[in-house]
Design an enzyme around this catalytic site. Structure first.
Site, PDB file in Angstrom:
ATOM      1  N   GLU A  48      -8.017 -13.072  -2.530  1.00  0.00           N
ATOM      2  CA  GLU A  48      -7.309 -13.688  -1.391  1.00  0.00           C
ATOM      3  C   GLU A  48      -8.145 -14.697  -0.601  1.00  0.00           C
ATOM      4  O   GLU A  48      -8.160 -14.659   0.631  1.00  0.00           O
ATOM      5  CB  GLU A  48      -6.791 -12.586  -0.452  1.00  0.00           C
ATOM      6  CG  GLU A  48      -5.852 -11.619  -1.137  1.00  0.00           C
ATOM      7  CD  GLU A  48      -5.273 -10.561  -0.195  1.00  0.00           C
ATOM      8  OE1 GLU A  48      -5.741 -10.438   0.945  1.00  0.00           O
ATOM      9  OE2 GLU A  48      -4.317  -9.870  -0.621  1.00  0.00           O
ATOM     10  N   ASN A  73      -8.184 -13.147  -7.790  1.00  0.00           N
ATOM     11  CA  ASN A  73      -6.917 -12.456  -7.532  1.00  0.00           C
ATOM     12  C   ASN A  73      -6.321 -12.925  -6.198  1.00  0.00           C
ATOM     13  O   ASN A  73      -7.047 -13.057  -5.208  1.00  0.00           O
ATOM     14  CB  ASN A  73      -7.195 -10.940  -7.465  1.00  0.00           C
ATOM     15  CG  ASN A  73      -5.962 -10.076  -7.481  1.00  0.00           C
ATOM     16  OD1 ASN A  73      -5.123 -10.186  -8.369  1.00  0.00           O
ATOM     17  ND2 ASN A  73      -5.835  -9.187  -6.504  1.00  0.00           N
ATOM     18  N   HIS A  99       3.537  -9.485  -5.197  1.00  0.00           N
ATOM     19  CA  HIS A  99       4.301  -8.671  -4.243  1.00  0.00           C
ATOM     20  C   HIS A  99       5.545  -9.483  -3.884  1.00  0.00           C
ATOM     21  O   HIS A  99       5.479 -10.421  -3.096  1.00  0.00           O
ATOM     22  CB  HIS A  99       3.472  -8.406  -2.980  1.00  0.00           C
ATOM     23  CG  HIS A  99       2.248  -7.584  -3.223  1.00  0.00           C
ATOM     24  ND1 HIS A  99       2.307  -6.246  -3.567  1.00  0.00           N
ATOM     25  CD2 HIS A  99       0.931  -7.890  -3.168  1.00  0.00           C
ATOM     26  CE1 HIS A  99       1.071  -5.771  -3.714  1.00  0.00           C
ATOM     27  NE2 HIS A  99       0.224  -6.749  -3.481  1.00  0.00           N
ATOM     28  N   GLU A 136      -0.595  -6.497  -8.966  1.00  0.00           N
ATOM     29  CA  GLU A 136      -0.155  -5.606  -7.870  1.00  0.00           C
ATOM     30  C   GLU A 136       1.363  -5.642  -7.722  1.00  0.00           C
ATOM     31  O   GLU A 136       1.890  -5.676  -6.603  1.00  0.00           O
ATOM     32  CB  GLU A 136      -0.830  -6.011  -6.545  1.00  0.00           C
ATOM     33  CG  GLU A 136      -2.344  -6.046  -6.618  1.00  0.00           C
ATOM     34  CD  GLU A 136      -3.025  -6.361  -5.298  1.00  0.00           C
ATOM     35  OE1 GLU A 136      -2.375  -6.279  -4.233  1.00  0.00           O
ATOM     36  OE2 GLU A 136      -4.222  -6.707  -5.328  1.00  0.00           O
ATOM     37  N   ASP A 141       5.063  -5.312  -7.083  1.00  0.00           N
ATOM     38  CA  ASP A 141       6.121  -4.509  -6.466  1.00  0.00           C
ATOM     39  C   ASP A 141       7.230  -5.470  -6.056  1.00  0.00           C
ATOM     40  O   ASP A 141       6.971  -6.642  -5.798  1.00  0.00           O
ATOM     41  CB  ASP A 141       5.647  -3.603  -5.317  1.00  0.00           C
ATOM     42  CG  ASP A 141       4.843  -4.302  -4.233  1.00  0.00           C
ATOM     43  OD1 ASP A 141       4.953  -5.536  -4.081  1.00  0.00           O
ATOM     44  OD2 ASP A 141       4.110  -3.592  -3.506  1.00  0.00           O
TER      45      ASP A 141
HETATM   46  C1  XIL Z   1      -3.478  -2.255   0.273  1.00  0.00           C
HETATM   47  C2  XIL Z   1      -3.386  -0.768   0.007  1.00  0.00           C
HETATM   48  O1  XIL Z   1      -2.298  -0.535  -0.860  1.00  0.00           O
HETATM   49  C3  XIL Z   1      -3.223  -0.011   1.300  1.00  0.00           C
HETATM   50  O2  XIL Z   1      -3.328   1.391   1.068  1.00  0.00           O
HETATM   51  C4  XIL Z   1      -4.279  -0.433   2.314  1.00  0.00           C
HETATM   52  O3  XIL Z   1      -4.010   0.180   3.563  1.00  0.00           O
HETATM   53  C5  XIL Z   1      -4.294  -1.926   2.485  1.00  0.00           C
HETATM   54  O4  XIL Z   1      -4.486  -2.544   1.208  1.00  0.00           O
HETATM   55  N1  XIL Z   1      -3.429  -7.001  -1.559  1.00  0.00           N
HETATM   56  C6  XIL Z   1      -4.496  -6.334  -2.134  1.00  0.00           C
HETATM   57  C7  XIL Z   1      -4.579  -4.860  -2.042  1.00  0.00           C
HETATM   58  O5  XIL Z   1      -5.313  -6.964  -2.822  1.00  0.00           O
HETATM   59  O6  XIL Z   1      -5.901  -4.401  -1.982  1.00  0.00           O
HETATM   60  C8  XIL Z   1      -3.795  -4.337  -0.869  1.00  0.00           C
HETATM   61  O7  XIL Z   1      -3.803  -2.906  -0.939  1.00  0.00           O
HETATM   62  C9  XIL Z   1      -2.389  -4.894  -0.853  1.00  0.00           C
HETATM   63  C10 XIL Z   1      -2.416  -6.387  -0.744  1.00  0.00           C
END
Ligand code: XIL
Length: 302
Positions: free
Chosen positions: A127, A169, A206, A235, A237
Site C-alpha cells: 500500500e 501488494n 477488496h 485479499e 472479498d
Molecule cells: C486487516 C486485518 O484483516 C484486520 O484484522 C486488521 O485489524 C487490519 O488489517 N489490507 C491489508 C491487510 O493489506 O493487512 C488488512 O488486514 C486489510 C487491508
C-alpha cells in the site's frame, strides 16, 4: 476437484485464505481451512507491530503457529507484510529519517531471514501508493525517508531470502484506467528495467460499492503479467450476497485463469464472521461454515 485448493492445483495454481492464529483452536474454522485451502496468509501475525513490538526484539510465536500449521499440511505460505505504513509498532511510528530507514531495513532483513526457505511469496511492500487521481506515492513516515525506500526493501528481502517471490501488494489497483493502477504499473516496469528484484504484484481485490469489481480487471492482470511478473489476487472479498456475489466471484476466478501468470487467489478470511469488514457477508462460507452460492460459483469456475 472437489475443493478449492485441489481444483486450483489442477490448474497449476493455489487457492488460499487469510488465517488468524487465535482461530486455530476453532474446530469449524480449522476443518474448512484444512479441507479447502492450500495456501495461507497470516492476517496480522507477520506485520511489523506483531513481529517487532520492541525495537530489535522479535516475536514470531503467533506467526509460527500459522507457519507450522501450514507446513504440516503442505500448504504454501504468503508472507504479509514486511514494510507498510500501517500496523507499525509505536516505536517505529515515532521515528523518521535515517533512523527509521535503518529500522525498516533491519526489520525486512531479520524477518525475511527468519523465514528463509518457508515463504512462497512475500508482500515486501504494502500500500505505498496514494488513492485518487494524482498517481503519486502515499505520504507516510516510510515515504518521507526517501523515494527509494521501496527498492531498498526489495533488495534487502532478496538478499535475505533468495528463494521467495517478492511482491508489491496494494488495493484499488484493479481498474486499469485508474491513476493508482498506472502508477504501480510504471513502478514495476521501472524496477524491471533497472534490475530491482520484483517477482509478483498482489492485487488485494477488496470489492465493494465504493470500489467495485471492474470489467477491465482481466486487462489489468494481463498488463501486469506482460511486465514479466506473476500476478496474485491476495485479499479477495466481495461485498454482497446471493447470485450477484456468486457471479462476481466467478468473474474474478475466470479472469485469473485467463492469465497464465495469475498463479494464485487468496480470500481474506473463511467465514463471513471471520471478515475484517465490520458488517456484510463478503466471503465464501456463512457464519456457521456452510458453503454459500459464492463458494459453488468459485469452485465450478476453477
Ligand atoms: C486487516 C486485518 O484483516 C484486520 O484484522 C486488521 O485489524 C487490519 O488489517 N489490507 C491489508 C491487510 O493489506 O493487512 C488488512 O488486514 C486489510 C487491508
Amino acid at each position: 476437484g472437489t475443493t478449492l485448493g485441489a481444483s486450483a492445483a489442477e490448474k497449476g495454481r493455489y487457492f488460499g485464505t487469510a488465517v488468524a492464529a487465535n482461530k486455530l483452536s476453532d474446530n469449524t474454522y480449522v476443518t474448512i481451512l484444512n479441507r479447502e485451502f492450500n495456501s495461507v496468509t497470516a492476517e496480522n501475525e507477520m506485520k511489523w507491530d506483531a513481529t517487532e513490538p520492541t525495537q530489535g526484539q522479535f516475536n514470531f510465536s503467533n506467526a509460527d503457529r500459522i507457519v507450522s500449521h501450514a507446513q504440516a499440511r503442505g500448504m504454501k505460505i504468503r508472507g504479509h507484510a514486511l514494510a507498510w505504513h500501517s500496523q507499525q509498532p509505536g516505536w517505529a511510528q515515532n521515528m523518521s529519517g535515517s533512523a527509521l530507514r535503518q529500522a525498516m531495513v533491519n526489520h525486512v532483513r531479520q524477518v525475511a531471514t527468519y523465514y528463509r526457505g518457508k515463504i512462497d511469496s512475500w508482500d515486501v511492500v504494502n500500500e505505498a501508493f496514494a488513492d485518487g487521481s494524482g498517481g503519486g506515492r502515499r505520504d507516510s513516515n516510510l515515504q518521507r525517508t526517501g523515494n527509494d525506500w521501496i527498492e531498498v526493501a526489495f533488495q534487502t528481502a532478496r538478499a535475505a531470502d533468495p528463494g521467495a517471490k517478492l511482491c508489491y501488494n496494494d488495493y484499488n489497483t484493479d481498474n486499469w484506467t485508474h491513476a493508482k493502477t498506472q502508477a504501480v504499473y510504471n513502478m514495476v516496469r521501472d524496477f524491471k528495467s533497472r534490475g530491482i528484484p520484483i517477482d509478483c504484484v498482489g492485487l488485494q481485490s477488496h470489492f465493494n460499492s465504493g470500489s467495485p469489481y471492474p470489467s477491465n480487471y482481466r486487462t489489468t492482470l494481463q498488463n501486469f503479467a506482460a511486465l514479466g511478473v506473476d500476478v496474485q489476487i491476495t485479499e479477495l472479498d466481495i461485498e454482497g450476497s446471493g447470485t450477484t456475489q456468486a457471479n462476481t466471484y466467478r468473474s474474478v476466478v475466470n479472469d485469473c485463469l485467463a492469465v497464465a501468470r495469475c498463479n494464485g487467489i487468496t480470500v481474506w478470511g473463511i467465514r463471513d464472521s471471520d471478515s475484517w469488514r465490520a458488517s456484510g457477508t463478503p466471503l465464501l462460507f456463512d457464519g456457521s461454515g456452510n458453503k454459500k452460492p459464492a463458494y459453488d460459483a468459485t469452485l465450478s469456475a476453477l
